[in-house]
Write a protein that holds these residues in place. Structure first.
Motif, PDB file in Angstrom:
ATOM      1  N   ILE A 124       1.820  -3.781  21.293  1.00  0.00           N
ATOM      2  CA  ILE A 124       3.099  -3.429  20.657  1.00  0.00           C
ATOM      3  C   ILE A 124       3.847  -4.686  20.221  1.00  0.00           C
ATOM      4  O   ILE A 124       4.372  -4.775  19.112  1.00  0.00           O
ATOM      5  N   VAL A 126       2.820  -7.842  19.774  1.00  0.00           N
ATOM      6  CA  VAL A 126       2.187  -8.624  18.697  1.00  0.00           C
ATOM      7  C   VAL A 126       2.627  -8.052  17.359  1.00  0.00           C
ATOM      8  O   VAL A 126       2.950  -8.768  16.404  1.00  0.00           O
ATOM      9  N   PHE A 127       2.688  -6.751  17.310  1.00  0.00           N
ATOM     10  CA  PHE A 127       3.101  -6.010  16.133  1.00  0.00           C
ATOM     11  C   PHE A 127       4.586  -6.303  15.821  1.00  0.00           C
ATOM     12  O   PHE A 127       4.958  -6.572  14.685  1.00  0.00           O
ATOM     13  N   ILE A 128       5.425  -6.289  16.859  1.00  0.00           N
ATOM     14  CA  ILE A 128       6.852  -6.568  16.656  1.00  0.00           C
ATOM     15  C   ILE A 128       7.069  -7.998  16.163  1.00  0.00           C
ATOM     16  O   ILE A 128       7.936  -8.266  15.338  1.00  0.00           O
ATOM     17  N   ASP A 130       5.053  -9.765  14.343  1.00  0.00           N
ATOM     18  CA  ASP A 130       4.280 -10.108  13.144  1.00  0.00           C
ATOM     19  C   ASP A 130       5.136 -10.891  12.146  1.00  0.00           C
ATOM     20  O   ASP A 130       6.317 -10.610  11.941  1.00  0.00           O
ATOM     21  N   GLY A 134       6.907  -7.628  10.815  1.00  0.00           N
ATOM     22  CA  GLY A 134       7.370  -7.315  12.169  1.00  0.00           C
ATOM     23  C   GLY A 134       8.864  -7.063  12.260  1.00  0.00           C
ATOM     24  O   GLY A 134       9.645  -7.499  11.421  1.00  0.00           O
TER      25      GLY A 134
ATOM     26  N   TRP B  30       7.990   3.280  18.411  1.00  0.00           N
ATOM     27  CA  TRP B  30       7.625   2.579  17.191  1.00  0.00           C
ATOM     28  C   TRP B  30       6.111   2.502  17.050  1.00  0.00           C
ATOM     29  O   TRP B  30       5.549   2.693  15.968  1.00  0.00           O
ATOM     30  N   MET B  31       5.443   2.260  18.181  1.00  0.00           N
ATOM     31  CA  MET B  31       3.982   2.216  18.154  1.00  0.00           C
ATOM     32  C   MET B  31       3.436   3.585  17.750  1.00  0.00           C
ATOM     33  O   MET B  31       2.531   3.672  16.912  1.00  0.00           O
ATOM     34  N   LEU B  43       2.301  -2.922   8.205  1.00  0.00           N
ATOM     35  CA  LEU B  43       2.947  -4.238   8.302  1.00  0.00           C
ATOM     36  C   LEU B  43       3.597  -4.649   6.986  1.00  0.00           C
ATOM     37  O   LEU B  43       3.764  -5.822   6.687  1.00  0.00           O
ATOM     38  N   PHE B  47      10.627  -4.126   5.747  1.00  0.00           N
ATOM     39  CA  PHE B  47      10.427  -3.326   6.945  1.00  0.00           C
ATOM     40  C   PHE B  47      10.977  -1.903   6.795  1.00  0.00           C
ATOM     41  O   PHE B  47      12.078  -1.711   6.307  1.00  0.00           O
ATOM     42  N   MET B 240      -4.607  -2.286  11.951  1.00  0.00           N
ATOM     43  CA  MET B 240      -3.466  -2.245  12.851  1.00  0.00           C
ATOM     44  C   MET B 240      -2.987  -0.810  13.094  1.00  0.00           C
ATOM     45  O   MET B 240      -2.585  -0.466  14.201  1.00  0.00           O
ATOM     46  N   MET B 244      -2.653   0.937  16.755  1.00  0.00           N
ATOM     47  CA  MET B 244      -1.430   1.530  17.283  1.00  0.00           C
ATOM     48  C   MET B 244      -1.685   2.950  17.784  1.00  0.00           C
ATOM     49  O   MET B 244      -1.258   3.330  18.860  1.00  0.00           O
TER      50      MET B 244
END
Lengths: 295, 275
Positions: A124, A126-128, A130, A134, B30-31, B43, B47, B240, B244
């Motif tokens: 999670i 790593v994703f935030i 980015d 991110g 969020w995940m 990504l 955002f 990704m 997730m």
């Protein structure tokens, strides 16, 4: 009690104890004794151990990366633990005033991260973190900052890994604090109210001293847990950038996985165990002696 | 009621609680939502929180992946066996130490409790050497047996058994029941609270384990769920969105387990020996 059954009890006792005794002997005590032995030898998987005295310990002590790893672990703990304890203490006080269904909802929700694994948390975050897509850089962008490579820059990497650690432990810490708060008798606060004490006076003179045992428990367990943390940095940064997030356990593990000679990483594990044990002991002693004075 | 809490006023407390709750849950949420996005969108900049199009097929792709199914299934079975084994092994030892008198009791008590002070990580490497010598690598045994016996869990059960009234046992002894029967017929049925705590702890520990499986399991058919996630992360960087989805699915069983048993867990925090 029941002395007459003593002889009969021997058989029952030993047959019921056998599993735990066998398990602990094979999987804890033998590995521990073996670790002490191997730490004094040069040994690889393909050759017999050669006794080398304290060489492995010396090699670790003189390796700047080993000392750095200890410092990294301490720094990491310093980022995580105070934040976690203070936030949890404050929020436990807020939660104490909540009643009914809503309180139950909040309690279960904040506990959920506690059951999440370090691996999933790493994924999670790593994703935030980015660089382009991110959340962290999106928020930084709202404040006018250029994107930051959180996990790749020396000054940000370790704090960046501390955030998920705080997140993972916040719920359980809060609930343990709350359990302690609920044990404090209301009559103390009522008496203080009559004296006209304010919120912070009460917190300083009543709540904090009575929470000492719980805080000690959380401090020591949290200290050892955070200093031992390595999954987050293993998965998120692999210990980088330039070993900045290489915690002691990660140092040990990476040496075990990459070195031909294993005695050295075993010696490091034992040294770290001694460091960890003595620091907990010191914290314990200090807090205990203060408690004794208070009597 | 005495005003012992921080005084923010009712609305303030509610808002603050909601905010903290949101912060606690947000990363998971969020995940989960990212699992519904397309590969490009996950990504993408700028955002965005919600996907433009909800790709439910991401989750079905993962659920249909044989490697994922295998990892979930085998980890679940292992966790259940591990949970049962650690409850049985530690509860029976706890009963013996709490209630029976036998020769060398003091010695074995010290022997067991000594292991409590040996931190797991300091013996990880030599445990690996031991299980390797026993020929246990790439077996379920290597995942289940090493952690089952635990001085900490045993101690927890013992504290519970020490509080069971002696009278219960005396009556059964007079009726001629033996100790083993007393344990299975009287002590086990009343042990639900410690069972839940130790059992769930064991389950979570097994399910979330990472280093030990990575070290001892190299056969892909036996990969544990966290190993699957880790390999997915290092092997398929571009996907990704699927990472997730699979990570969220892998976390679901533990969240579900917690929600089902949360009453016991929260109640037990109070009696976890803090006083």
């Amino acid at each position: 009690m029941f002395k007459k059954n003593y002889r009969h009890d021997n058989l029952t006792a030993y047959s019921m104890l056998a599993p735990i005794l066998v398990g602990l002997t094979i999987f804890v005590l033998i590995p521990f004794a073996y670790a002490i032995y191997l730490s004094f030898t040069d040994w690889g998987f393909y050759q017999a151990p050669v006794f080398v005295g304290f060489k492995n310990y010396w090699v670790n002590l003189t390796d700047p990366l080993f000392t750095k790893a200890i410092w990294t672990g301490l720094k990491f703990t310093l980022y995580v633990l105070p934040a976690q304890l203070v936030l949890a203490f404050l929020f436990a006080n807020v939660l104490k005033g909540l009643k009914g269904k809503f309180s139950g909802f909040v309690k279960s929700s904040i506990y959920i991260p506690t059951v999440i694994s370090g691996i999933v948390a790493s994924v999670i975050f790593v994703f935030i973190y980015d660089y382009l897509g991110g959340l962290a850089n999106y928020i930084a962008g709202l404040f006018g900052s250029e994107p930051i490579a959180w996990l790749a820059e020396v000054k940000y990497a370790l704090p960046a890994i501390a955030i998920p650690a705080i997140w993972l432990g916040f719920g359980i810490t809060t609930l343990i604090m709350l359990a302690g708060l609920l044990d404090i008798s209301e009559s103390y606060y009522e008496a203080a109210d009559l004296e006209g004490a304010g919120t912070f006076t009460k917190m300083w003179y009543i709540t904090l001293p009575l929470m000492k045992n719980i805080s000690l428990f959380l401090l020591v367990t949290g200290f050892t847990a955070q200093l031992s943390q390595f999954e987050l940095s293993w998965v998120m940064t692999g210990g980088g950038p330039v070993n900045e997030t290489q915690t002691p356990n990660l140092y040990i593990l990476l040496h075990f996985l990459n070195d031909v000679m294993i005695g050295r990483s075993i010696a490091a594990a034992l040294m770290f165990f001694v460091v960890l044990g003595s620091i907990s002991l010191v914290i314990f002693k200090i807090l205990n002696s203060e408690k004794a004075v208070e009597g | 009621m005495g005003k012992s809490t921080l005084t923010f006023g009712k609305a303030g407390v509610t808002v603050l609680s909601l905010l903290i709750t949101a912060l606690a849950i947000f990363p998971l949420l969020w995940m989960a939502i990212a699992g519904f996005k397309s590969q490009e969108e996950v990504l993408a900049t700028p955002f965005k929180f919600l996907p433009n199009v909800w790709h439910f097929e991401n989750y079905t792709v993962i659920l249909r992946d044989p490697a994922f199914q295998k990892a979930m299934g085998i980890t679940f079975i292992g966790a259940i066996i591990f949970m049962a084994l650690s409850v049985v092994v530690n509860a029976s030892a706890a009963y013996v130490f709490a209630r029976l008198d036998f020769r060398f009791k003091k010695f074995w008590w010290v022997y067991v409790m000594l292991t409590y002070f040996i931190p797991g990580f300091s013996i990880t490497i030599t445990s690996f050497i031991v299980v390797n010598k026993l020929g246990m690598l790439n077996t379920m045994g290597v995942l289940i047996l090493p952690g089952a016996a635990s001085a900490g869990s045993m101690f927890f059960f013992r504290q519970f058994y020490l509080n069971v009234p002696l009278a219960l046992e005396e009556a059964a002894l007079i009726d001629g029941a033996n100790r083993f029967k007393i344990f299975t017929n009287i002590f086990l049925p009343m042990s639900l609270p410690p069972f839940v705590i130790i059992g769930i702890g064991a389950y979570l520990g097994y399910w979330n384990a990472f280093v030990w499986p990575v070290m001892t399991i190299t056969n892909e058919d036996m990969f544990q769920i966290m190993q699957y996630i880790y390999n997915f992360r290092s092997g398929r960087v571009a996907e990704m969105h699927l990472l997730m989805a699979s990570s969220f699915l892998a976390a679901l069983p533990t969240i579900a387990l917690f929600l089902i048993f949360q009453k016991y867990i929260v109640a037990n925090l109070k009696m976890s020996g803090l006083k």
